[in-house]
Scaffold this active site. Structure first.
Site, mmCIF file in Angstrom:
data_model
loop_
_atom_site.group_PDB
_atom_site.id
_atom_site.type_symbol
_atom_site.label_atom_id
_atom_site.label_comp_id
_atom_site.label_asym_id
_atom_site.label_seq_id
_atom_site.Cartn_x
_atom_site.Cartn_y
_atom_site.Cartn_z
ATOM 1 N N ASP A 109 0.862 -1.183 0.000
ATOM 2 C CA ASP A 109 0.000 0.000 0.000
ATOM 3 C C ASP A 109 0.898 1.232 0.000
ATOM 4 O O ASP A 109 1.209 1.805 1.044
ATOM 5 C CB ASP A 109 -0.915 -0.017 1.215
ATOM 6 C CG ASP A 109 -1.996 1.043 1.134
ATOM 7 O OD1 ASP A 109 -2.050 1.761 0.117
ATOM 8 O OD2 ASP A 109 -2.794 1.160 2.090
ATOM 9 N N ALA A 110 1.329 1.617 -1.198
ATOM 10 C CA ALA A 110 2.319 2.676 -1.361
ATOM 11 C C ALA A 110 1.760 3.921 -2.037
ATOM 12 O O ALA A 110 2.351 4.990 -1.957
ATOM 13 C CB ALA A 110 3.504 2.148 -2.167
ATOM 14 N N LYS A 111 0.635 3.765 -2.742
ATOM 15 C CA LYS A 111 -0.041 4.870 -3.431
ATOM 16 C C LYS A 111 0.932 5.673 -4.289
ATOM 17 O O LYS A 111 0.970 6.905 -4.244
ATOM 18 C CB LYS A 111 -0.773 5.766 -2.429
ATOM 19 C CG LYS A 111 -1.860 5.012 -1.653
ATOM 20 C CD LYS A 111 -2.570 5.913 -0.660
ATOM 21 C CE LYS A 111 -3.635 5.150 0.101
ATOM 22 N NZ LYS A 111 -3.077 4.141 1.038
ATOM 23 N N ARG A 112 1.704 4.973 -5.102
ATOM 24 C CA ARG A 112 2.647 5.612 -5.995
ATOM 25 C C ARG A 112 1.947 6.088 -7.270
ATOM 26 O O ARG A 112 0.761 5.870 -7.467
ATOM 27 C CB ARG A 112 3.791 4.650 -6.342
ATOM 28 C CG ARG A 112 4.625 4.189 -5.149
ATOM 29 C CD ARG A 112 5.306 5.360 -4.461
ATOM 30 N NE ARG A 112 6.431 4.944 -3.628
ATOM 31 C CZ ARG A 112 6.427 4.811 -2.320
ATOM 32 N NH1 ARG A 112 5.323 5.052 -1.658
ATOM 33 N NH2 ARG A 112 7.507 4.438 -1.661
ATOM 34 N N THR A 119 -0.589 -0.326 -4.653
ATOM 35 C CA THR A 119 -1.612 0.699 -4.859
ATOM 36 C C THR A 119 -1.001 1.910 -5.546
ATOM 37 O O THR A 119 0.147 2.274 -5.288
ATOM 38 C CB THR A 119 -2.261 1.131 -3.530
ATOM 39 O OG1 THR A 119 -1.257 1.645 -2.660
ATOM 40 C CG2 THR A 119 -2.975 -0.035 -2.868
#
Length: 273
Positions: free
Chosen positions: A94-97, A121
């Site tokens: 869950d890094a939302k890159r 993510t």
């Protein structure tokens, strides 16, 4: 891991539970702080106690990056432990890159090749050339933010543009991107009333659903509109499970909370499928 393999695990375990490994050293049992690597010690105990009850684990990378190199090493040890001991588990970074193409390619290599996660993510704001580098990896999955569970989601995601909410445009546009079959989407459990419309756009895509538990999302409401023919849901719970106890029985307490959700999911699956 393919989506078919993920679905097989869901049906085998009668669970579509994802456990978020968001480790805060101020919240874990104090006796673990004596360990050489308290974060990994905590994660290992939680994983060993709950792996039969869930199909996915989701470390939020911010909770590891906050501790610098030591935190990143703990993340690396956690994913290695999962891949070596429980390879059937679906893993989510869950890094939302999400950045320009060549930068996204490096992010993708970091999480898919170096660390060995099954998915990551990403944020869609910069468009297809920021997402397609993630989609290029075979049997890896890109979980794109669509409709999130936070209060600020209403600032942009539900605003009308050309007669249609922005999150719907994101969903529809992404279906035309290269290797879009590798896409999954984040949809918050606190937005359960939107699931019917979302399923009209992406009827078979897997949806990662945070917000059940501590954030107040309702599992029954999500499943009423969100279940697909291949189940298509990963329901995430983090704080409600991993911080069930701060005593030495923390792992067993976490397993108890996970079991409660798993049993509820089993009932839902039997009724729906």
């Amino acid at each position: 891991m393919t989506t078919q393999q993920l679905t097989e695990q869901i049906l085998k375990k009668k669970s579509f539970l994802c456990i978020g490994l968001d480790v805060d050293l101020h919240k874990i049992p104090q006796h673990l702080l004596e360990e050489e690597d308290p974060i990994f010690a905590f994660n290992k105990a939680i994983i060993d106690a709950t792996h039969q009850l869930c199909v996915a684990y989701k470390p939020n990378t911010a909770f590891y990056e906050a501790y610098g190199l030591k935190g990143w090493k703990s993340l690396e040890k956690t994913i290695q432990y999962l891949n070596q001991n429980y390879p059937e588990i679906f893993t989510i970074a869950d890094a939302k890159r999400g950045d320009i193409g060549n930068t996204s390619s490096m992010y993708a290599k970091a999480f898919f090749e170096d660390l060995g996660f099954d998915s990551v993510t990403v944020a869609p704001y910069m468009g297809k050339d920021s997402v397609e580098p993630f989609l290029a990896f075979k049997n890896k999955h890109t979980i794109m933010l669509a409709l999130t569970s936070n209060e600020g989601a209403f600032d942009f995601q539900t605003k009308m543009m050309d007669g249609k909410e922005l999150y719907k445009q994101v969903l529809e546009t992404s279906k035309a991107w290269r290797n879009s079959e590798n896409l999954m989407y984040v949809v918050g459990a606190t937005k359960a009333e939107y699931f019917a419309d979302i399923r009209n756009i992406v009827p078979n895509s897997f949806l990662l659903v945070p917000g059940v538990g501590a954030q107040g999302g309702n599992l029954q409401d999500v499943c009423k509109y969100g279940l697909s023919t291949n189940v298509g849901l990963l329901i995430n719970s983090s704080r409600g499970i991993i911080y069930a106890s701060k005593q030495e029985d923390f792992a067993q307490a976490a397993a108890g909370k996970a079991k409660e959700l798993q049993q509820e999911m089993e009932v839902i699956l039997r009724a729906k499928l």
